[in-house]
Design an enzyme around this catalytic site. Structure first.
Site, PDB file in Angstrom:
ATOM      1  CB  THR A 116      -4.010  -3.643  -1.795  1.00 55.16           C
ATOM      2  OG1 THR A 116      -4.056  -3.418  -3.197  1.00 55.16           O
ATOM      3  CG2 THR A 116      -3.197  -2.531  -1.161  1.00 55.16           C
ATOM      4  CB  THR A 117       0.439  -5.904  -4.101  1.00 56.21           C
ATOM      5  OG1 THR A 117       0.444  -6.860  -3.040  1.00 56.21           O
ATOM      6  CG2 THR A 117       1.875  -5.582  -4.480  1.00 56.21           C
TER       7      THR A 117
END
EC number: 3.4.25.1
Length: 256
Positions: free
Chosen positions: A56-57
């Site tokens: 994820t970011t």
């Protein structure tokens, strides 16, 4: 055959102790502990176990007019894309937001539990909980389960009577205040954009654009990030969801 069956029956149980009430210490040293997911940065457990990859970011940073929060929406299961529409921002109360990175179930459960505890605090004290107190409450709750396989890296973002607040909290009980954080597999790419463009005196529109561009560049380079870019702004009147754009639609605008 009879001896083989007897050997199976005599396998040590997961716990020699009788059933314990909720919250009591338990011995989980038996074979089922091999299925525990290793914490971030921890060594692999011996023997066969579950190997889960999390990608994820998420990012957040403070500036003169509040806190900007931006996330992607991709969830992965190993090397496969499980979803492109995950909501990675938990709306704790009208002035507090939490982000999700790591195990989706862990993040969702603990941040929703935090939302309930923040509401209880508000009812008892007749005032909203501060960002510092909310982050400390979350860190204390998850620290009790340190080493038991939780996987969570979250940012608690909000505005209280002291102004904008931003804390990083993870499943090991770590709690760090800061001006800017990026969490997840694409965080190094996001930091590269943030460090090159972030200033304390930024205008709100400029800060929102910087956050959006940082998530886009991370999604472009990191295979485990993608989907859409969702941006929030937290100010004196609480948080607001500013925009949500598909990563593919931003490609031309940012000179991909």
């Amino acid at each position: 055959c009879n001896m083989a069956l007897a050997d199976i029956v005599r396998l040590p149980p997961a716990s020699e102790a009788p059933f314990a009430p909720l919250g009591a210490p338990r011995d989980l040293s038996g074979p089922p502990s091999k299925l525990a997911v290793r914490p971030w940065g921890g060594a692999d457990l011996p023997g066969p176990g579950l190997q889960l990859l999390h990608g994820t970011t998420t990012l957040a940073f403070k500036f003169a007019h509040g806190v900007v929060v931006a996330v992607d929406s991709r969830a992965t299961a190993g090397s496969y894309i499980a979803s492109q529409t995950v909501q990675k921002v938990i709306e704790i109360n009208p002035s507090l937001l939490g982000t999700m990175a790591g195990g989706a179930a862990d993040c969702s459960f603990w941040e929703r539990l935090l939302a309930r505890q923040c509401r209880v605090y508000e009812l008892r004290n007749k005032e909203p909980i501060s960002v510092a107190a909310a982050s400390k409450l979350l860190a204390n709750m998850v620290y009790q389960y340190k080493g038991m396989g939780l996987s969570m890296g979250t940012m608690i973002c909000g505005w209280d009577k002291r102004g904008p607040g931003l804390y990083y909290v993870d499943s090991e009980g770590t709690r760090i205040p800061g001006e800017a954080f990026a969490v997840g597999s694409g965080s190094s790419y996001a930091y590269g954009v943030l460090d090159g463009g972030r200033r304390p005196d930024m205008a709100t529109d400029e800060a929102l654009e910087l956050a959006r561009r940082a998530i886009f560049q991370a999604a472009r380079r990191d295979a485990y990030s993608g989907g859409s870019v969702t941006v929030y702004h937290v100010g004196p009147r609480g948080w607001r969801r500013v925009s949500s754009h598909d990563v593919a639609g931003l490609h031309d605008g940012y000179g991909g």
